[in-house]
Design a protein around this motif. Sequence first.
Motif, PDB file in Angstrom:
ATOM      1  N   GLU A   1       0.901  -0.342 -13.213  1.00  0.00           N
ATOM      2  CA  GLU A   1       1.725  -0.688 -12.062  1.00  0.00           C
ATOM      3  C   GLU A   1       2.596   0.505 -11.672  1.00  0.00           C
ATOM      4  O   GLU A   1       3.421   0.971 -12.452  1.00  0.00           O
ATOM      5  N   THR A   2       2.397   1.024 -10.455  1.00  0.00           N
ATOM      6  CA  THR A   2       3.169   2.160  -9.954  1.00  0.00           C
ATOM      7  C   THR A   2       3.575   1.849  -8.514  1.00  0.00           C
ATOM      8  O   THR A   2       2.906   2.285  -7.575  1.00  0.00           O
ATOM      9  N   PRO A   3       4.621   1.062  -8.327  1.00  0.00           N
ATOM     10  CA  PRO A   3       4.995   0.625  -6.978  1.00  0.00           C
ATOM     11  C   PRO A   3       5.181   1.807  -6.031  1.00  0.00           C
ATOM     12  O   PRO A   3       5.821   2.811  -6.367  1.00  0.00           O
ATOM     13  N   ILE A   4       4.597   1.674  -4.856  1.00  0.00           N
ATOM     14  CA  ILE A   4       4.734   2.679  -3.811  1.00  0.00           C
ATOM     15  C   ILE A   4       5.257   2.005  -2.552  1.00  0.00           C
ATOM     16  O   ILE A   4       5.119   0.787  -2.370  1.00  0.00           O
ATOM     17  N   GLU A   5       5.839   2.794  -1.668  1.00  0.00           N
ATOM     18  CA  GLU A   5       6.441   2.246  -0.454  1.00  0.00           C
ATOM     19  C   GLU A   5       5.430   2.264   0.690  1.00  0.00           C
ATOM     20  O   GLU A   5       4.751   3.266   0.921  1.00  0.00           O
ATOM     21  N   PHE A   6       5.338   1.137   1.404  1.00  0.00           N
ATOM     22  CA  PHE A   6       4.538   1.048   2.619  1.00  0.00           C
ATOM     23  C   PHE A   6       5.496   0.996   3.810  1.00  0.00           C
ATOM     24  O   PHE A   6       6.432   0.195   3.824  1.00  0.00           O
ATOM     25  N   VAL A   7       5.257   1.863   4.791  1.00  0.00           N
ATOM     26  CA  VAL A   7       6.205   2.010   5.890  1.00  0.00           C
ATOM     27  C   VAL A   7       5.864   1.140   7.088  1.00  0.00           C
ATOM     28  O   VAL A   7       6.712   0.923   7.965  1.00  0.00           O
ATOM     29  N   ASP A   8       4.620   0.635   7.167  1.00  0.00           N
ATOM     30  CA  ASP A   8       4.232  -0.208   8.298  1.00  0.00           C
ATOM     31  C   ASP A   8       2.957  -0.956   7.927  1.00  0.00           C
ATOM     32  O   ASP A   8       2.189  -0.502   7.068  1.00  0.00           O
ATOM     33  N   GLN A   9       2.714  -2.099   8.566  1.00  0.00           N
ATOM     34  CA  GLN A   9       1.481  -2.838   8.341  1.00  0.00           C
ATOM     35  C   GLN A   9       1.118  -3.629   9.591  1.00  0.00           C
ATOM     36  O   GLN A   9       1.963  -3.857  10.477  1.00  0.00           O
TER      37      GLN A   9
END
Length: 327
Positions: free
Chosen positions: A304-312
């Motif tokens: 588990e390596t949480p990453i940021e999503f800026v839009d979807q």
Amino acid sequence: MMGNFTRWVGLGIATAGLVACGGGGSGGSDSGGTGQMSLAVTDAPVDSASRVVVRFTHIELQPSDGERIRIDLGEDEEVREIDLLTLQGEDSEFLFEDEEVPAGEYAWLRFHLEESEEVVDFPGSQGGIATTSFIEFMDGNEDRLIIPGGNQAGLQLSGGFSVPEDGEVSFTVDFDLRKAIVEDSRDGFHRMRRSLRLVDNDAVGAITGTVDPTLFPDDFTCEEREEGLHACPGAAVYVFEGLDREPRDLRDDDDDAVTTANVQYRHIEETGDWEYRYTAGFLEAGEYTVALTFEAGEDDPEEETPIEFVDQANAEVEAGETTEVNF
């Protein structure tokens, strides 16, 4: 590349030469009939690499009821060498076309890679073998690829498929390198995990679109890969099954992204403009959530390596069509 190089362009299939079929046995159909099968490969890319060269020797097909079938890929006992990073988006290359095989249900297919002549010891429960396939990085360094568990198991796709009697079927296997290629604890090697996705070419479409430059972080940079194309390591679009999904990092489970696509800075010859564009190809018809991140290079598929999503955004894919989704 060999002379029977093939790509999909706008979901249209070009023709290519046939390859020889070796081995074989009784079929997967009670009637004893046959059908024609074609198989191509494509790639969901990985960051930081400039090439991922895979050297195939043969493919095995396992009928649900019948003897295993071997299809040799190289001519005159040579290997079939493919740089998977050249096969992104809607591009693919056929390994064989219109091969006559027993009709019926199949349990799995398996890719075999050329083994290295050098003896390399990989202790532990998984073991492994070194192959002549390799990953080349942006700085020019290379690591050879290991198959965990050894070449007997090969790179196996366990999902079943069927070949219609007196009919034709065409498949593409997605080598999702973002999930499949992981660094090994031994210097000079990367592991190639079994992360394969099989799709029916008659039932797939694609998602493509642009990314607004204002969404990029201030310190983000892209690197020229070739004339008219800049790679943007870390910038990627993840594609999830279903609408309004909450995007997340890769963890090698049922909630993982179906596929991913790199964002690249491209020169568009038709308009003369430059734009940040992505394309996710070979998606089965259905509803999807697409999500944009600039941290794909930090995503470790084994933990588990949480990453940021800026839009979807949501998208609906139809077979034979390309859906436009811009960020």
